[in-house]
Design a protein around this motif. Structure first.
Motif, PDB file in Angstrom:
ATOM      1  N   VAL A  28       7.029 -37.765  -9.748  1.00 59.12           N
ATOM      2  CA  VAL A  28       5.851 -38.329 -10.413  1.00 59.12           C
ATOM      3  C   VAL A  28       5.857 -37.901 -11.874  1.00 59.12           C
ATOM      4  N   ILE A  29       5.703 -38.866 -12.774  1.00 62.17           N
ATOM      5  CA  ILE A  29       5.560 -38.581 -14.199  1.00 62.17           C
ATOM      6  C   ILE A  29       4.091 -38.816 -14.556  1.00 62.17           C
ATOM      7  N   ASP A  30       3.391 -37.727 -14.827  1.00 59.29           N
ATOM      8  CA  ASP A  30       1.960 -37.838 -15.087  1.00 59.29           C
ATOM      9  C   ASP A  30       1.710 -38.335 -16.509  1.00 59.29           C
ATOM     10  N   ALA A  31       0.563 -38.956 -16.698  1.00 55.71           N
ATOM     11  CA  ALA A  31       0.178 -39.477 -18.003  1.00 55.71           C
ATOM     12  C   ALA A  31       0.008 -38.340 -19.014  1.00 55.71           C
ATOM     13  N   VAL A  32       0.350 -38.629 -20.258  1.00 52.91           N
ATOM     14  CA  VAL A  32       0.161 -37.667 -21.345  1.00 52.91           C
ATOM     15  C   VAL A  32      -0.823 -38.188 -22.388  1.00 52.91           C
ATOM     16  N   ALA A  33      -1.256 -39.420 -22.247  1.00 51.69           N
ATOM     17  CA  ALA A  33      -2.175 -40.029 -23.217  1.00 51.69           C
ATOM     18  C   ALA A  33      -3.510 -39.304 -23.207  1.00 51.69           C
ATOM     19  N   PRO A  34      -4.098 -39.046 -24.378  1.00 50.84           N
ATOM     20  CA  PRO A  34      -5.380 -38.340 -24.436  1.00 50.84           C
ATOM     21  C   PRO A  34      -6.531 -39.135 -23.835  1.00 50.84           C
ATOM     22  N   CYS A  35      -6.366 -40.457 -23.698  1.00 49.72           N
ATOM     23  CA  CYS A  35      -7.421 -41.300 -23.137  1.00 49.72           C
ATOM     24  C   CYS A  35      -7.316 -41.449 -21.621  1.00 49.72           C
ATOM     25  N   HIS A  36      -6.392 -40.731 -21.013  1.00 46.07           N
ATOM     26  CA  HIS A  36      -6.253 -40.772 -19.557  1.00 46.07           C
ATOM     27  C   HIS A  36      -7.303 -39.859 -18.930  1.00 46.07           C
ATOM     28  N   PRO A  37      -7.938 -40.233 -17.789  1.00 50.99           N
ATOM     29  CA  PRO A  37      -7.747 -41.467 -17.021  1.00 50.99           C
ATOM     30  C   PRO A  37      -8.439 -42.655 -17.684  1.00 50.99           C
ATOM     31  N   CYS A  38      -7.914 -43.826 -17.369  1.00 51.47           N
ATOM     32  CA  CYS A  38      -8.383 -45.061 -18.000  1.00 51.47           C
ATOM     33  C   CYS A  38      -9.056 -45.936 -16.955  1.00 51.47           C
ATOM     34  N   LEU A  39     -10.195 -46.499 -17.306  1.00 51.09           N
ATOM     35  CA  LEU A  39     -10.859 -47.426 -16.395  1.00 51.09           C
ATOM     36  C   LEU A  39     -10.038 -48.706 -16.268  1.00 51.09           C
ATOM     37  N   THR A  81       8.513 -40.659 -21.975  1.00 51.35           N
ATOM     38  CA  THR A  81       9.760 -41.402 -21.788  1.00 51.35           C
ATOM     39  C   THR A  81      10.873 -40.500 -21.284  1.00 51.35           C
ATOM     40  N   GLN A  82      10.989 -39.331 -21.875  1.00 48.80           N
ATOM     41  CA  GLN A  82      12.034 -38.401 -21.442  1.00 48.80           C
ATOM     42  C   GLN A  82      11.807 -37.942 -20.010  1.00 48.80           C
ATOM     43  N   GLY A  83      10.549 -37.808 -19.658  1.00 47.13           N
ATOM     44  CA  GLY A  83      10.235 -37.450 -18.271  1.00 47.13           C
ATOM     45  C   GLY A  83      10.701 -38.503 -17.295  1.00 47.13           C
ATOM     46  N   VAL A  84      10.473 -39.768 -17.622  1.00 53.12           N
ATOM     47  CA  VAL A  84      10.925 -40.859 -16.772  1.00 53.12           C
ATOM     48  C   VAL A  84      12.440 -40.856 -16.639  1.00 53.12           C
ATOM     49  N   LEU A  85      13.120 -40.788 -17.760  1.00 57.86           N
ATOM     50  CA  LEU A  85      14.584 -40.855 -17.754  1.00 57.86           C
ATOM     51  C   LEU A  85      15.201 -39.650 -17.047  1.00 57.86           C
ATOM     52  N   SER A  86      14.625 -38.484 -17.245  1.00 59.63           N
ATOM     53  CA  SER A  86      15.156 -37.272 -16.620  1.00 59.63           C
ATOM     54  C   SER A  86      14.942 -37.263 -15.106  1.00 59.63           C
ATOM     55  N   SER A  87      13.954 -38.020 -14.631  1.00 55.96           N
ATOM     56  CA  SER A  87      13.645 -38.032 -13.203  1.00 55.96           C
ATOM     57  C   SER A  87      14.652 -38.833 -12.386  1.00 55.96           C
TER      58      SER A  87
END
Length: 338
Positions: free
Chosen positions: A293-304, A330-336
């Protein structure tokens, strides 16, 4: 004699329907004093019967259902309430919780839904479970089965996960006759890039980071055209949800957004990466999932949740999720990808 509960679970997204199915499958073991007669949409009926038919009953007549899942407001429920229907509302409190900043309208809404709950015409999950897995939130909205504790539920979900996994890895799993596999799929990553909100993998991201992957779309999804026009490889699935699972099984690795395919794959494979964009990880990732699982890093997460087809931007004003613009994400996705 067991009391029969007739339940229409067809409201909401396809992922919500799947989470309800695995959850009712678990609770049918925990609370055998009830039989669970469930209506699912036609496209889900074959897979539902195949996977869960040993404990759950399925009906093709939604009019016989007393319990109805909904995301509608109270005014829209009045007609059904007068006919003796009971509405299960799993999202109301979660949406208010995720918004954070409550306004007067939210407080009035909470008050009115609380009254409806006391009158037993609307059924709501308790506030204490808002950050737990959505499948549990959905089923404990029904007061008759609220005695199934979260600990019991998790233990049963764990016990069921191998059973469900074996079924979804069997050659007997329903798939569409039209389904075809590219000859080199076993050497490639397959990506399920879609989502009704802004989970959607941008074409520029796909071309820049996974240019040799296969991008999987429902055959009628017009969004596939943008990927084809960018020179990316596309593979199609069809009516049966099992097609999604079959494509993942054939591929070397799977990447999926936190949309419908992710819910199926959490119970069907371990060679999968789920990318979180809008929903809390604790609510959308099954406790039994053994992939990455690659968790969100956006400051606006969670999003409605706002559907792309109806809203030009998300609540934070972005046309596409800014997680995809993050090098860390992106690096998290690719590394997974193994």
């Amino acid at each position: 004699m067991a009391e029969q509960l007739n339940i229409d679970i067809s409201s909401g997204g396809n992922g919500d329907i799947w989470m309800r199915l695995v959850s009712f499958y678990a609770v049918a073991k925990i609370l055998p004093q009830f039989t669970y007669n469930i209506y699912v949409p036609p496209f889900m009926q074959n897979l539902a019967q195949y996977t869960f038919g040993d404990r759950l009953q399925f009906t093709s007549d939604k009019t016989e259902c007393k319990y109805l899942y909904t995301s509608l407001g109270l005014r829209s429920m009045l007609g059904g309430i007068t006919q003796g229907k009971k509405y299960v509302v799993p999202y109301h409190r979660a949406v208010i919780f995720d918004k954070g900043n409550r306004k007067l309208k939210d407080s009035i809404n909470i008050f009115m839904f609380n009254i409806a709950s006391v009158l037993n015409v609307v059924q709501l999950p308790g506030w204490e479970w808002i950050e737990k897995y959505q499948g549990y939130l959905d089923i404990i909205g029904i007061k008759k089965i609220r005695s199934a504790t979260y600990q019991q539920y998790i233990m049963q979900l764990e016990a069921d996960s191998d059973i469900i996994y074996q079924k979804l890895n069997s050659a007997e799993m329903p798939t569409s006759p039209e389904l075809e596999f590219p000859e080199d799929l076993g050497e490639k990553v397959v990506v399920f890039p879609t989502g009704t909100s802004r989970q959607f993998v941008p074409v520029w991201w796909a071309k820049q980071n996974l240019p040799d992957a296969y991008y999987a779309f429902f055959v009628k999804d017009k969004d596939a055209n943008a990927f084809l026009e960018a020179g990316l490889k596309v593979v199609f699935f069809y009516k049966e949800p099992g097609d999604i699972i079959a494509l993942s099984h054939k591929a070397a690795w799977t990447v999926t957004t936190d949309s419908f395919p992710s819910h199926l794959l959490q119970f069907a494979t371990t060679n999968t990466t789920v990318t979180i964009t809008e929903v809390r990880k604790s609510r959308i990732i099954a406790p039994v999932f053994r992939g990455k699982v690659i968790d969100a890093v956006a400051p606006c997460h969670p999003c409605l949740h706002l559907e792309r087809n109806h809203f030009p931007t998300c609540m934070a004003g972005h046309k596409e999720c800014i997680n995809w613009k993050s090098s860390v994400y992106t690096q998290g996705v690719l590394s997974s990808i193994s």
